[in-house]
Design an enzyme around this catalytic site. Structure first.
Site, PDB file in Angstrom:
ATOM      1  N   GLY A 116      34.714  25.803  48.446  1.00 16.02           N
ATOM      2  CA  GLY A 116      35.527  26.465  49.472  1.00 16.02           C
ATOM      3  C   GLY A 116      36.531  27.456  48.930  1.00 16.02           C
ATOM      4  O   GLY A 116      37.501  27.770  49.614  1.00 16.02           O
ATOM      5  N   GLY A 117      36.323  27.939  47.692  1.00 16.35           N
ATOM      6  CA  GLY A 117      37.232  28.946  47.142  1.00 16.35           C
ATOM      7  C   GLY A 117      38.663  28.446  47.174  1.00 16.35           C
ATOM      8  O   GLY A 117      38.938  27.289  46.847  1.00 16.35           O
TER       9      GLY A 117
ATOM     10  N   SER B  26      40.685  28.779  38.386  1.00 19.12           N
ATOM     11  CA  SER B  26      39.804  28.245  39.429  1.00 19.12           C
ATOM     12  C   SER B  26      40.612  27.442  40.441  1.00 19.12           C
ATOM     13  O   SER B  26      41.762  27.076  40.190  1.00 19.12           O
ATOM     14  CB  SER B  26      38.778  27.320  38.766  1.00 19.12           C
ATOM     15  N   SER B  27      39.982  27.161  41.579  1.00 16.94           N
ATOM     16  CA  SER B  27      40.581  26.241  42.558  1.00 16.94           C
ATOM     17  C   SER B  27      39.774  24.951  42.674  1.00 16.94           C
ATOM     18  O   SER B  27      40.106  24.079  43.493  1.00 16.94           O
ATOM     19  CB  SER B  27      40.638  26.898  43.942  1.00 16.94           C
TER      20      SER B  27
ATOM     21  N   ARG C  19      34.058  25.608  32.368  1.00 15.23           N
ATOM     22  CA  ARG C  19      34.344  26.859  33.055  1.00 15.23           C
ATOM     23  C   ARG C  19      33.793  28.025  32.232  1.00 15.23           C
ATOM     24  O   ARG C  19      33.809  27.978  30.989  1.00 15.23           O
ATOM     25  CB  ARG C  19      35.865  26.991  33.203  1.00 15.23           C
TER      26      ARG C  19
ATOM     27  N   THR D 217      29.428  27.088  46.530  1.00 15.68           N
ATOM     28  CA  THR D 217      29.793  26.362  45.315  1.00 15.68           C
ATOM     29  C   THR D 217      29.347  24.976  45.690  1.00 15.68           C
ATOM     30  O   THR D 217      28.943  24.753  46.830  1.00 15.68           O
ATOM     31  CB  THR D 217      31.322  26.491  45.088  1.00 15.68           C
TER      32      THR D 217
ATOM     33  N   GLU E  20      31.892  35.021  38.368  1.00 11.87           N
ATOM     34  CA  GLU E  20      33.170  34.310  38.247  1.00 11.87           C
ATOM     35  C   GLU E  20      34.273  35.208  37.657  1.00 11.87           C
ATOM     36  O   GLU E  20      35.450  34.876  37.767  1.00 11.87           O
ATOM     37  CB  GLU E  20      32.937  33.093  37.348  1.00 11.87           C
TER      38      GLU E  20
ATOM     39  N   ASP F  85      37.308  35.848  39.617  1.00 15.58           N
ATOM     40  CA  ASP F  85      38.411  34.882  39.754  1.00 15.58           C
ATOM     41  C   ASP F  85      39.609  35.234  38.869  1.00 15.58           C
ATOM     42  O   ASP F  85      40.670  34.620  38.995  1.00 15.58           O
ATOM     43  CB  ASP F  85      37.932  33.455  39.445  1.00 15.58           C
TER      44      ASP F  85
ATOM     45  N   ASN G 248      30.310  31.084  41.794  1.00 14.15           N
ATOM     46  CA  ASN G 248      31.263  31.820  42.614  1.00 14.15           C
ATOM     47  C   ASN G 248      30.674  32.216  43.957  1.00 14.15           C
ATOM     48  O   ASN G 248      30.580  31.381  44.820  1.00 14.15           O
ATOM     49  CB  ASN G 248      31.874  33.017  41.874  1.00 14.15           C
TER      50      ASN G 248
HETATM   51  O1  DON Z   1      36.506  28.566  40.792  1.00 12.54           O
HETATM   52  C1  DON Z   1      36.837  28.873  41.927  1.00 12.54           C
HETATM   53  O2  DON Z   1      37.887  28.564  42.430  1.00 12.54           O
HETATM   54  C2  DON Z   1      35.853  29.658  42.781  1.00 12.54           C
HETATM   55  N1  DON Z   1      34.979  30.413  41.941  1.00 12.54           N
HETATM   56  C3  DON Z   1      35.123  28.703  43.662  1.00 12.54           C
HETATM   57  C4  DON Z   1      34.270  29.423  44.635  1.00 12.54           C
HETATM   58  C5  DON Z   1      33.921  28.615  45.804  1.00 12.54           C
HETATM   59  O3  DON Z   1      34.315  27.500  45.976  1.00 12.54           O
HETATM   60  C6  DON Z   1      33.047  29.274  46.779  1.00 12.54           C
HETATM   61  N2  DON Z   1      32.760  28.392  47.852  1.00 12.54           N
HETATM   62  N3  DON Z   1      32.897  28.631  48.929  1.00 12.54           N
END
Ligand code: DON
Length: 571
Positions: free
Chosen positions: A471-472, A451-452, A102, A380, A419, A422, A400
């Site tokens: 997918g955030g 993060s997710s 990360r 992502t 990032e 986040d 991100n």
């Molecule tokens: O680390 C995370 O949770 C986010 N930066 C992930 C971003 C993400 O999955 C974007 N995709 N749609």
């Protein structure tokens, strides 16, 4: 009797039909997978992974190759300027490790660096060089190759170097991502030069070359992590970032370290779950939801009851994410307590099977507000790998947002992440994914932002699944729904196609893909007190490999919502 046994031997399916699992003593050797498999978000990355496995590389070598190719051909999703989590399973030791690559906040970062003089958040956590955390992907690739791979970096990185140097054909998929952030790409001349064609969206089929990036990859292939974090490349990164008003220093790069962490583990019914540990919230939130759900028999519930219950469990676990989770190297997080059965029971105490619990009931001063997220969520990336020894890799990687911060450090071709967004940049301020957080996820120098991303392994004693998705904030709920589908026997292809719905505590609404909830289900859920948000489209991009050990068959699938490819082969 004799006839019966002969029949049983005729086909494998008959054999299975004629014997219970415990009686099954196969002539099949199921100690090692019959095939290897790679499923990733881009066909060129899948192909690179397969070639490495064919050349005698293991799953970890293939992971390095796939990571590097994705960094070249999916500049909208991941890259050397970003980070991620690589979940590794070592078959011989029956051990799992999470490589935490990360990004970290630069040493000159401050808690309020994105708050203007009027106390309002600026756009600098999203846009340009100030939005970038110190990348972890180059260090993770070098570490995985050197510690766990069989092949040298110049072999595992060669496909990526060739694709950067000779180019890859731009797809419609690329262009739809580039058009979403077109203005940002245009703002930065070094970015526009590489990722646009004379200031416009490239034509489909345009061969996009990245000569500077090829040189950086070559440097890494010759010098390992030092090829990025020290010397010429590091100098260029720091000079370019500083010139653009960013705060990176040489020490940020030379200090960067990946961390090997123990993944989060748990069980749901008969399934063992291994998933991402902090600084990803993924494994904890996933296990918290499953701990709550394991008190129920979802299969006997009707659709409305089942969705209501899953949503209520999501609400509670995402609340805890906002309240408690952050980088454990900086803040105390009550991980064991959050994962305990007692904690799940506490959450269930106020969970009604008839009515939605308003998220307002849980809101504390430090988490007050959120914005709806309206985002296709494919910016992502993820890949899943199984080699023929049985080693596994599940990796989710990111810069991100689409094309990260939009900033390319001059002379490197490295597109930097955004990032930093986040972090909880202000209590109550929702990030790009609509997520709010508390002081546990506040900015501190050297700290990793929450993060997710949730690379995950599932094992029900017969089948092993390797999965994950971008997918955030919705990553965790997507992995959850596919894990529940796996528990009910879903195949790899069914898992990636699983219809998606989501609740993240705030905003207090059930978000769902177009056509996933019938009008009748919607009105039943509304009458229980839920707010609904039809996203009117799909989201996510899951890639799954399943090894069914009982019949020793490997299958793999890539999400039809993306352009990925899953391949299975045999050496
Ligand atoms: O680390 C995370 O949770 C986010 N930066 C992930 C971003 C993400 O999955 C974007 N995709 N749609």
């Amino acid at each position: 009797m004799l006839r019966l046994s002969l029949l049983c031997l005729v086909t494998l399916s008959l054999l299975l039909a004629c014997s219970t699992p415990s009686e099954y003593s196969p002539s099949i050797d199921n100690s090692r997978p019959a095939s290897y498999a790679v499923a990733s978000a881009h066909p060129l990355a899948t192909q690179a992974g397969i070639e490495i496995l064919q050349q005698g590389g293991n799953a970890f070598d293939a992971a390095v190759a796939v990571t590097a190719v994705l960094a070249v051909v999916e500049p909208y999703a991941s890259g050397l300027g970003g980070g991620g989590f690589w979940l590794l399973h070592f078959v011989d030791e029956n051990k799992n490790v999470m490589i935490d690559g990360r990004e970290v906040a630069p040493l000159a970062a401050t808690r309020d660096m994105y708050i203007d003089e009027n106390g309002k958040p600026t756009k600098q956590s999203v846009n340009g060089s100030l939005a970038a955390g110190i990348p972890g992907t180059p260090a993770a690739m070098a570490h995985i190759a050197e510690k766990y791979g069989r092949l040298p970096l110049h072999t595992t990185l060669s496909a990526a170097i060739n694709l950067a140097r000779n180019g890859f054909a731009v797809s419609e998929f690329y262009n739809s991502r580039a058009s979403a952030v077109f203005e940002r790409l245009k703002t930065f001349p070094h970015t526009a030069e590489i990722f646009l064609q004379q200031g416009k969206l490239p034509q489909v089929g345009y061969i996009l070359q990245q000569l500077d990036l090829a040189r950086v990859l070559e440097n890494i292939s010759e010098n390992g992590a030092n090829g990025f974090y020290r010397g010429e490349v590091a100098n260029k990164l720091v000079a370019s970032v500083q010139q653009a008003g960013g705060i990176w220093q040489q020490q940020d790069l030379s200090d960067y370290k990946i961390v090997e962490r123990l993944p989060v583990t748990g069980t749901y019914k008969n399934i063992e779950i291994v998933s991402a540990a902090l600084p990803s919230s993924g494994g904890i939130v996933l296990m918290q939801i499953l701990n709550m759900l394991s008190n129920f028999d979802l299969q006997v519930m009707n659709e409305v009851q089942r969705k209501h219950l899953i949503v209520e469990a999501m609400r509670r676990a995402y609340h805890d994410r906002a309240q408690y989770l952050g980088d454990v190297d900086f803040v105390d997080v009550p991980v064991d307590e959050l994962l305990s059965i007692e904690h799940a029971e506490k959450h269930l105490a106020d969970l009604s099977l008839q009515y939605a619990t308003p998220s307002q009931n849980y809101i504390q001063q430090n988490i007050v507000n959120s914005l709806p997220l309206d985002e296709a969520a494919q910016n992502t990336t993820h890949f899943s790998i199984l080699d023929q020894q049985g080693n596994q890799v599940s990796a989710t990687l990111s810069i991100n947002y689409y094309f990260g911060s939009g900033f390319v450090a001059q002379g490197t071709g490295v597109l930097l992440n955004n990032e930093m967004d986040d972090f909880a940049i202000q209590p109550g301020h929702a990030n790009l994914w609509g997520l709010v957080g508390s002081v546990a996820n506040a900015i501190e120098p050297g700290k990793r932002m929450l993060s997710s991303m949730s690379p995950t392994f599932l094992n029900d004693g017969q089948r092993i699944a390797i999965l994950g998705t971008p997918g955030g904030s919705r990553i965790i709920s997507m992995v959850l729904l596919s894990a529940l589908a796996f528990a009910e026997g879903a195949s790899a292809s069914e898992m990636v196609q699983e219809p998606r719905f989501h609740h993240q505590f705030l905003p207090d609404e059930i978000q769902f893909e177009a056509d996933v909830l019938t009008t009748q289900t919607q009105s039943s859920l509304e009458s229980m007190g839920h707010s609904l948000k039809d996203l009117g489209r799909s989201y996510g991009n899951m890639h799954t490999v399943i090894w069914d050990q009982q019949i020793n068959k490997v299958t793999a699938a890539s999400d039809p919502r993306g352009i990925g490819q899953a391949s299975v082969g045999t050496n």
